[in-house]
Design a protein around this motif. Sequence first.
Motif, mmCIF file in Angstrom:
data_model
loop_
_atom_site.group_PDB
_atom_site.id
_atom_site.type_symbol
_atom_site.label_atom_id
_atom_site.label_comp_id
_atom_site.label_asym_id
_atom_site.label_seq_id
_atom_site.Cartn_x
_atom_site.Cartn_y
_atom_site.Cartn_z
ATOM 1 N N ALA A 100 0.828 -1.208 0.000
ATOM 2 C CA ALA A 100 0.000 0.000 0.000
ATOM 3 C C ALA A 100 0.859 1.253 0.000
ATOM 4 O O ALA A 100 0.571 2.220 -0.705
ATOM 5 N N GLY A 103 2.195 2.236 -3.227
ATOM 6 C CA GLY A 103 1.151 2.715 -4.118
ATOM 7 C C GLY A 103 1.070 4.229 -4.191
ATOM 8 O O GLY A 103 0.639 4.788 -5.195
ATOM 9 N N GLU A 127 -2.566 -5.434 -4.835
ATOM 10 C CA GLU A 127 -2.068 -4.840 -3.595
ATOM 11 C C GLU A 127 -1.963 -5.927 -2.532
ATOM 12 O O GLU A 127 -2.969 -6.517 -2.118
#
Length: 294
Positions: A100, A103, A127
């Motif tokens: 995450a 990201g 993810e």
Amino acid sequence: MFTFDQLAGFIAVAEELHFGRAAERLNMTQPPLSRQIQKLEKSVGAELLERDNRRVQLTHAGQAFLEEARRLLALAERAPATARRIASGRSGVLRIGFTAASGFSILGPLLEEISAALPDVDIDLQELVTGEQIQALLTGELDLGLARPPFDGEIFDSRLLYREAMVVAVPAGHPLTRLGRDVENEDLRDEPLIMHSPLQARYFYDLVVRTLPVQHGNVVHTVSQILTMVSLVAARRGVAFVPRSATALGIDGVEYLQLGGDRGEPVELHAIWSRKVENPALGRLLRELDFARA
């Protein structure tokens, strides 16, 4: 079953509506072309052409079959080129896992690089925390991971993508923001702390416990995601140690403060992949991005 030669013959006759011209177009004589059409009609189980001494005309079945014949022949002509592109890594699918935190930091720029290097390869993103990525790489469900150490160097090859420092996230207007200097260990002694989960966020938990002043009695919340952690800081539930890239989240009501001392940039993110590269697209990517030399 009909052959591609029979399909090509039928298409030529259907477009020319004349056996002689179709045979000339195909560089063959008319009798074998007539036999091809007869065999095709027998395989299909329907009359495709009406012909007599004066004219050739498509039947209703022939009109419908013509479109399918064109499609099948086009597929057959493209198939070898498609196979060659996939075998060379210029086409196909690349399955990438990411954490995450990556990201909202490196994932976007990296995807731009991948798209530029492999414009015809589809990217499948998942993810996953590091442990899940490693398992998926082992089972072949992922080709490439963006993950945190440690990982088995005998099984996986890797490339360090970036390093960054840890900072302390505090609610906007918190007294720590008015210190006029870096935050020291003593400043955090009595602060309520939002902490990383020792199970779902083991990498950050170990890093924080090892390098930063954690008073476990001050922990008020334990969470697994950086986004959740920063959101709780914005809600004034406490302070948190987060990677500097968390500043890119742009969550209102949070300020990020430098930690005192020479703490370096302990947060690492690596691209990892199995040493047994089976996906040609991954092999091509590693060469294009020069990862293979890392």
